[in-house]
Motif scaffolding. Structure first.
Motif, short mmCIF file in Angstrom:
data_model
loop_
_atom_site.label_atom_id
_atom_site.label_comp_id
_atom_site.label_asym_id
_atom_site.label_seq_id
_atom_site.Cartn_x
_atom_site.Cartn_y
_atom_site.Cartn_z
N ASP A 167 3.65 -10.17 9.04
CA ASP A 167 2.18 -10.91 8.92
C ASP A 167 1.08 -10.56 9.98
O ASP A 167 -0.21 -10.72 9.44
CB ASP A 167 2.56 -12.48 8.87
CG ASP A 167 3.37 -12.66 8.00
OD1 ASP A 167 3.15 -12.02 6.85
OD2 ASP A 167 4.27 -13.71 7.98
N ILE A 168 1.44 -10.32 11.08
CA ILE A 168 0.51 -10.02 12.21
C ILE A 168 0.31 -8.51 12.61
O ILE A 168 0.96 -7.78 12.92
CB ILE A 168 0.69 -10.68 13.42
CG1 ILE A 168 0.82 -12.41 13.03
CG2 ILE A 168 -0.25 -10.75 14.70
CD1 ILE A 168 1.14 -13.26 14.31
N CYS A 227 -7.16 -6.83 6.40
CA CYS A 227 -6.20 -8.28 6.53
C CYS A 227 -6.74 -9.25 5.70
O CYS A 227 -5.94 -9.95 5.07
CB CYS A 227 -5.79 -8.08 7.75
SG CYS A 227 -4.77 -7.07 8.69
N LYS A 264 -4.34 -11.15 2.82
CA LYS A 264 -4.00 -12.34 3.49
C LYS A 264 -2.97 -12.09 4.67
O LYS A 264 -1.87 -12.94 4.82
CB LYS A 264 -3.17 -13.17 2.38
CG LYS A 264 -4.25 -13.55 1.23
CD LYS A 264 -3.42 -14.61 0.11
CE LYS A 264 -4.47 -15.13 -0.63
NZ LYS A 264 -5.44 -14.20 -1.59
N GLN A 265 -3.31 -11.22 5.48
CA GLN A 265 -2.78 -11.04 6.75
C GLN A 265 -3.48 -11.38 8.01
O GLN A 265 -4.76 -11.50 7.86
CB GLN A 265 -2.30 -9.42 6.86
CG GLN A 265 -1.18 -8.98 5.72
CD GLN A 265 -1.06 -7.54 5.45
OE1 GLN A 265 -2.06 -6.86 5.63
NE2 GLN A 265 0.07 -7.03 5.12
N LYS A 266 -3.07 -11.40 9.03
CA LYS A 266 -3.67 -12.07 10.20
C LYS A 266 -3.82 -10.75 11.29
O LYS A 266 -2.83 -9.92 11.18
CB LYS A 266 -2.78 -12.97 11.11
CG LYS A 266 -3.15 -13.38 12.32
CD LYS A 266 -4.44 -14.63 12.08
CE LYS A 266 -4.93 -15.06 13.46
NZ LYS A 266 -6.03 -15.52 13.11
N ALA A 314 -10.79 -12.56 11.52
CA ALA A 314 -9.83 -12.26 12.79
C ALA A 314 -9.77 -12.71 13.81
O ALA A 314 -10.86 -13.33 14.14
CB ALA A 314 -10.00 -10.57 12.72
N GLN A 315 -8.84 -12.91 14.71
CA GLN A 315 -8.86 -13.07 16.13
C GLN A 315 -9.48 -11.84 17.00
O GLN A 315 -8.85 -11.04 17.10
CB GLN A 315 -7.51 -13.47 16.55
CG GLN A 315 -7.45 -13.97 18.14
CD GLN A 315 -8.19 -15.25 18.38
OE1 GLN A 315 -8.18 -16.30 17.86
NE2 GLN A 315 -9.49 -15.15 18.96
N TRP A 347 4.00 -7.81 17.78
CA TRP A 347 3.06 -7.68 16.83
C TRP A 347 2.87 -6.21 16.10
O TRP A 347 3.03 -5.42 17.09
CB TRP A 347 1.76 -8.09 17.14
CG TRP A 347 1.27 -9.64 17.64
CD1 TRP A 347 2.39 -10.71 17.07
CD2 TRP A 347 0.49 -10.09 18.30
NE1 TRP A 347 1.77 -11.72 17.59
CE2 TRP A 347 0.89 -11.63 18.44
CE3 TRP A 347 -0.53 -9.70 19.15
CZ2 TRP A 347 -0.08 -12.75 19.14
CZ3 TRP A 347 -1.41 -10.62 19.63
CH2 TRP A 347 -1.03 -11.87 19.67
#
Ligand SMILES: *Cc1c(COP(=O)(O)O)cnc(C)c1O
Length: 413
Positions: free
Chosen positions: A136-137, A154, A158-160, A182-183, A207
């Motif tokens: 997921d990340i 992403c 629907k991914q981080k 995104a972060q 990750w």
């Protein structure tokens, strides 16, 4: 069932199964330090004989019909983002100014990708692989485009995404990363600092890492451009392809795509690929004939190809030697001038790194290096809207006029 693909170390040739996620060759990576391009980058290989045996005839047509899935490191094309990645336009240009070319020039416009750069080709494959493996990340270090690309792809899947960028990256690219949700982690340092930090997070938190020349799958995404070129040129090979080079992953991807076709017997030679770098960031070209790599700190307005330690140096060097590649360094002035020529003569506004490839083309053109009838391609890797600042010095927006028809005359008469 036998794995669809496996990895081979570029340096020692050791092979690895693909059933587990791996990055660098575990033997060669022991030699790595932070002053030199890494050893142990992996190349993805397929069972080329098996593909030929299975498909029998018209192999390229069959591959094309199924979106080249036999040559991709994923199970199904259904895992790819719904956004349209790749299959970008190839434009034939017959002249600039009044000179009609006696050779063929094609512009491959990869600014048409969803996040407006070539990087989406790699992000799409990495994201699809993550989806198929329940990851997921995804983390990446980037000069801007790889990060904004991963962030956008992403978002669609629907991914981080976690993105490390030098705080000095162009505002448009930082903005994209933020808007895609995104972060973002701006690093007070260089791309190389951001790169190392992102790898530490992969080691520490597990990750999945998209970094170029670390994750072997990015090249598998980038190589799709070569399949497209062959297809768009009606199954002819171009004679020369101008590619802008920073870390050397795009150029290796271009080579890898043609090499896959060579391994399948679909083509019998590899086109001449011209590596184009900025004079202020020539760390691949300047080291091609040295035994010991020397890094100079880079200074160019073409941020996407501004790299101190080119991560894929070793693979790029090998490709350029194996297939008689050419190279050229262009100055920032040439890049800006080329950007203006490209925009004003073709309507394609490219970011500086992409304009660098066009500057390389122009330099060859003025030197009369193109054989009559030859097919030449320039890879335009990113949109000019990504870095408006870079071109401000060559434009001069006129003072506003009063809304009076007489005022208009001074522009024309
Ligand atoms: C990343 C990038 C490049 C250079 O690719 P490398 O794989 O680093 O050599 C060129 N142009 C644009 C627009 C890019 O984003």
């Amino acid at each position: 069932m036998k794995d669809k693909f496996f990895y081979a170390c570029v340096d020692c040739g050791k092979t690895f199964e693909s059933s587990q996620t791996i990055y660098l060759c575990n033997e060669c990576e022991k030699r790595n330090d932070d002053k030199h391009p890494p050893y142990g980058v992996l190349k993805t290989e397929y069972d080329y004989n098996g593909i030929n045996t299975r498909l029998k005839n018209n192999v390229f047509q069959q591959l094309e019909k199924t979106g080249f899935i036999d040559l991709l490191p994923i199970k199904s094309n259904d895992s790819l983002p719904f956004l349209k990645v790749g299959n970008t336009s190839l434009y034939k240009i017959t002249s600039i100014d009044n000179d009609i070319f006696d050779f063929e020039l094609y512009l491959k416009d990869d600014s048409q990708n969803p996040t407006f750069s070539f990087k989406d080709r790699a992000s799409a494959i990495v994201s699809a692989y993550a989806k198929e493996n329940n990851i997921d990340i995804i983390v990446a270090a980037s000069t801007g485009n790889a990060g904004s690309s991963l962030a956008g792809i992403c978002a669609s899947q629907k991914q981080k995404a976690v993105i490390f960028v030098p705080a000095s990256a162009p505002k448009a690219k930082l903005t994209q990363i933020m808007m895609y949700g995104a972060q973002i982690i701006p690093v007070d340092g260089t791309y190389d600092n951001a790169f190392d930090l992102s790898i530490e997070t992969t080691k520490k938190y597990g990750w999945y890492n998209r970094n170029t020349a670390f994750n072997p799958l990015t090249i598998e995404g980038k190589k799709t451009v070569s399949f497209e070129l062959f297809s768009q040129l009606n199954k002819n090979l171009p004679d020369r392809i101008f590619v802008p080079v920073g870390d050397g992953v795009i150029i290796s991807g271009v080579y890898k795509g043609f090499e896959d076709l060579l391994n399948l017997g679909i083509i019998d030679k590899i086109p001449v690929i011209v590596a184009v770098q900025a004079i202020g960031s020539g760390n691949i070209i300047n080291n091609l004939n040295r035994n010991n790599f020397i890094s100079s700190s880079s200074r160019t307005l073409a941020d996407s190809i501004s790299v101190d330690i080119p991560r894929n140096f070793r693979m790029t060097k090998k490709y350029l030697f194996d297939y008689a590649g050419e190279n050229i360094l262009v100055s920032d002035e040439e890049i800006l001038a080329a950007s203006k020529v490209l925009s004003s003569r073709t309507g394609i506004f490219a970011e500086p790194a992409a304009s660098a490839a066009f500057a390389g083309f122009l330099s060859f053109y003025w030197d009369g290096k193109f054989e009559k009838g030859s097919k030449n391609v320039v890879l335009l890797t990113g949109s000019g809207l990504k870095d408006l600042n870079a071109v401000q010095k060559i434009i001069d927006i006129p003072e506003p006029v009063k809304p009076d028809i007489k005022e208009i005359e001074k522009f024309f008469f």
